[in-house]
Design an enzyme around this catalytic site. Sequence first.
Site, short mmCIF file in Angstrom:
data_model
loop_
_atom_site.label_atom_id
_atom_site.label_comp_id
_atom_site.label_asym_id
_atom_site.label_seq_id
_atom_site.Cartn_x
_atom_site.Cartn_y
_atom_site.Cartn_z
N ASP A 247 19.66 38.61 49.21
CA ASP A 247 20.46 39.78 48.84
C ASP A 247 20.53 39.95 47.34
OD1 ASP A 247 21.04 40.52 51.39
OD2 ASP A 247 23.09 39.75 51.41
N LYS A 269 21.18 44.84 48.99
CA LYS A 269 21.89 46.11 49.13
C LYS A 269 23.05 46.11 48.15
CE LYS A 269 20.94 46.01 54.08
NZ LYS A 269 20.50 44.61 54.07
N GLY A 300 24.79 36.48 49.81
CA GLY A 300 25.92 36.17 48.94
C GLY A 300 27.16 35.95 49.78
N MET A 382 33.69 45.30 48.13
CA MET A 382 32.89 46.52 48.03
C MET A 382 33.77 47.77 47.99
SD MET A 382 29.99 45.33 50.81
CE MET A 382 31.26 44.74 51.97
#
Length: 460
Positions: A247, A269, A300, A382
């Site tokens: 990632d 991403k 991660g 996020m």
Amino acid sequence: MNHYPIFTHLENRPVLLVGAGTVAERKAAALLRAGAQVRVVAERLNPLFSQWLDEGKIVYLGGQFDEDFLNDVFLAVAATDNRSLNEQVFRAAEAKGKFCNTVDTADLCSFIVPAVIDRSPMKIAVSSGGTAPVLARKWRQMIETLIPLESGKMAEIAGRWRQRVKAEISGTENRRRFWENLFDSRFATLAAQNNTAAAEAELVTQLDSFQAAKGEVVLVGAGPGDPGLLTIHALQAIQAADVVFYDALVSDGIMAMVRQDAEKISVGKRAGNHHVQQETTNRLLVEHALAGRRVVRLKGGDPFVFGRGGEEAQVLKQAGIPYRIVPGVTAALGATAYAGIPLTHRDCAQSALFVTGHSKHDGEQPDWRTLALGNQTLVIYMGTLQASLIAEKLIEYGRSENTPVAVISNGTLPQQQVRTGRLKNLPELAAEAPRPALMVIGEVAALGGELGWFQNDKVE
């Protein structure tokens, strides 16, 4: 890395050594062991150099250094106590494109000599890049106790059989597995007993019975960034992998620990920038495992905490691919700990909620009433792009606008930054924070200023 590690083949190659004192003695002895043709320049030779000269082991060029001495040598070593002379040798070597090492003077070196663990024909080198040779020697001594004495014998036998193994076992991954299995088997015990014939017989037995192993997938949590937070299982998996799908959130320090010859494929991403579709990642995991490869999906944090590890495991299960899960330290645990923010505290937070700032496009709206409850810590992954909406809804459903908040960027890494403030200021804090960033909302966020221990930049 400002030095490229190499082992040079010096057998029958001329090497210029300037100096013939105690330090030069050690250099000459090592060069002679490597089979080099040692040419010495020195005003006087000490007794050991005189002995070597009498025995024909070295060539003496006289007491004065001449730049022409460098013309046909492979490399040079300056080992005098005269800084000016050492610099003259180095500058001349640089001008002629010759490698030069100057003893105990890092700025006059185009190559350095590491501390070496010798299990000939296997050698292990430890270097500090010339900055701290004593520290390199210390680590060499510690590592040396871990390397079995029979390693050299095992390497010697493997060298004799390497071409036959290559002829009988097709595929790099299959050959690698054969050697790994052999070195972990009774073969090592026989080599330690110096029973070469029996060791080679064991090698033949395993070679004749070798079968290509089936592929597997390991979903590995890489943690929040600090390589020291990797688990032992995680380290073992990434160092055994044939291919690693990683990632964007996996740190460079962790990627440097992946086996060097493993194939590394980015499927990272980031919010607003989906580099590889999840369906493509799923397909690649299955394809590579069916091809018999050891596959690591390196994520991660933790694979099962907002990492889509559950989705990938379902795909592997349906395809009949053997898989296992290696948990990692999720960012809510790692980044907050490095910021000095306890997720729970008896006085002000009896629970902690981990939520994501986005879900599938058709996902349901969060239960804002539950998220806005007091005496709890809210950790949002996020979520920086949704900070305005999050602050607005939490205040609307009852959370005080003065609730302490923290935005942690690059948690656990040397460039970690922690921005603290109040819930009403969350949009500004999130907009200013480098990504990736984790948002922490609750009274415990105010404790970071008191309990912070990791060297970082706190931005108020």
